[in-house]
Enzyme design. Sequence first.
Site, short mmCIF file in Angstrom:
data_model
loop_
_atom_site.label_atom_id
_atom_site.label_comp_id
_atom_site.label_asym_id
_atom_site.label_seq_id
_atom_site.Cartn_x
_atom_site.Cartn_y
_atom_site.Cartn_z
N GLY A 1 0.84 -1.19 0.00
CA GLY A 1 0.00 0.00 0.00
C GLY A 1 0.88 1.24 0.00
N CYS B 1 5.40 -6.00 1.58
CA CYS B 1 5.76 -4.57 1.54
C CYS B 1 5.10 -3.81 2.70
CB CYS B 1 5.39 -4.00 0.18
SG CYS B 1 6.29 -2.48 -0.16
N TYR B 2 4.12 -2.97 2.43
CA TYR B 2 3.42 -2.28 3.52
C TYR B 2 2.87 -3.30 4.52
CZ TYR B 2 -0.07 0.66 5.87
OH TYR B 2 -0.81 1.32 6.81
N HIS C 1 7.97 -7.61 -3.66
CA HIS C 1 6.66 -8.07 -4.17
C HIS C 1 6.79 -9.43 -4.84
CE1 HIS C 1 4.29 -4.44 -3.43
NE2 HIS C 1 5.46 -3.83 -3.51
N GLU D 1 4.53 -11.21 -5.96
CA GLU D 1 3.48 -11.42 -6.96
C GLU D 1 3.86 -10.92 -8.35
OE1 GLU D 1 3.54 -9.33 -4.51
OE2 GLU D 1 2.58 -7.42 -4.96
N ASP E 1 -16.65 -12.89 -21.63
CA ASP E 1 -17.39 -13.07 -20.38
C ASP E 1 -18.83 -13.49 -20.61
OD1 ASP E 1 -15.02 -12.17 -19.39
OD2 ASP E 1 -15.74 -10.13 -18.98
N LYS F 1 -10.20 -13.03 -15.22
CA LYS F 1 -10.33 -13.26 -16.66
C LYS F 1 -9.71 -14.58 -17.11
CE LYS F 1 -11.70 -11.12 -20.45
NZ LYS F 1 -12.92 -10.29 -20.53
#
Length: 513
Positions: free
Chosen positions: A55, A82-83, A172, A174, A230, A369
């Site tokens: 964040g 992180c944060y 990070h 991710e 979708d 997605k």
Amino acid sequence: MENQKVLILDFGGQYNQLIARRVRECSVYCEVKPYDLPIEEIRRFDPIGIIFTGGPSSVYEAGSPHPDPEIFRLGLPILGICYGCQLLSHHLGGQVTAAQADSAREYGKTPTRFDADCRLFRGLPEESVTWMSHGDYMAKVPEGFRLVARSEACPTVGICDEERGFYGVQFHPEVNHTEYGREMLRNFLYGVCGAKGDWTMSDYKREAIQAVRAKVGGGKVLLALSGGVDSSVAAALLAEAVGSQLSCVFVDHGLMRKNEGDEVEAAFSRWNINFVRVNAEERFLRRLAGVTEPEDKRKIIGEEFIRVFEQEAKKIGAVDYLAQGTIYPDVIESGRGDAAVIKSHHNVGGLPDYVDFKEIIEPLRMLFKDEVRQLGRELGLPEYLVTRQPFPGPGLGIRVIGEITREKLDMLREADYIFRDEVARAGLAGTMSQYFAALTNMRSVGVMGDGRTYDYAVALRSVQTSDFMTADWSRIPYELLDKVSVRIVNEVRGVNRVLYDITSKPPATVEFE
Ligand code: XMP
């Protein structure tokens, strides 16, 4: 059977959705919730572990987001990123401060050393590259924690208290730039939280079909089908679940790409559903005649769409459920502060208050997605539908710049088809996020054979992006551009010039209008 769940608490970082996607890629179900989710709801959610996202705030600043401290007493593993890592430190007796310039603050790819005996890094090399983006650092590590990762600039890149299952990393895991980030997340999920990997699309398909059946019973379901990924996957799922109780209305507004309407129709003909294709080109073009202002065009197309849909819905009669192809990123994103309206987006997901129905069903509401695509494959949809690139609700209406006519639409359809065809032949389709042709409103002088021409210019557009909020133009090989240009000018009457758009977003947008 309930899936195991991981809770991701959102502290406002830019990669929050990405964390959730990575966790799901590890076959573990997770949801992103606001950081101030009440502790009773966390208990009710019953996660096997919790992840704190990054964040933009500083933990020591007044007004910065904090979780309920009770969360540390739930006996659940926590990974702070992180944060989120700084939160662990701040709440459990460590100290977080602003890094002095050039000392422990880091940004970008950073060589990092790890203790491989920490469960988070087990089985991974002792040194690898991580992606950092932090101005604060942990000056003091909380009691009971060990330092398990460090970089040259920052001695406190990773901490853990294995006893309690608390782990924190400044980088990070991710993002792709972190070399072994996925493996670290996997270690947390499987090695620490005890995940079993019970989140798969084939299970989801089975359970979602059962859930729809249980909810709908003998009722009628109506879906507005656009032919996009979708709504197509939602249609396939509902078709499988309730068959002839489902009506799909596909409004062909005449602003589709080449062959698109027929492809959609063909894909749905194999199910025993009530598939209605409304060929409404005529009335759309009539209403659009002479209109040049982009926002006016968008509004007209949106309104007309709803009218046509409504009419068809009336013919079908009282429906009990309106189905929509809403997906998880829409759910996470909605409810945030509204940004300035750049374009009034329209898609069939926004339909309508006007149709008489009891309830909405959104069978893809919790899917990303890529999961929607996977589910589409499970349901047997053809690959071209499942991998289709995004296509705006107003269709080619916002790619014919200025006034829309059938002639212009036909020119554009051909040019766009050639572009897509050549991209596919070059094997590059999967490398671009979105690519298409637009017909500019500019005519210019050319020479063909021995004659002068005064014809339209086609603009090609291709972008690279992960979220479509920002985008960079694709570095397409010159040879490909050349082939496309030669073919378009030779094969599409009325076009004598091809341009390639090299603006990123911002300052441009992806579409031209
Ligand atoms: P822009 O042009 O806003 O496009 O940079 C970002 C992404 O959104 C798509 N787009 C739309 N999608 N209805 C949609 O469903 C719309 O009205 C619409 N307008 C733009 C665009 O194709 C790109 O992927």
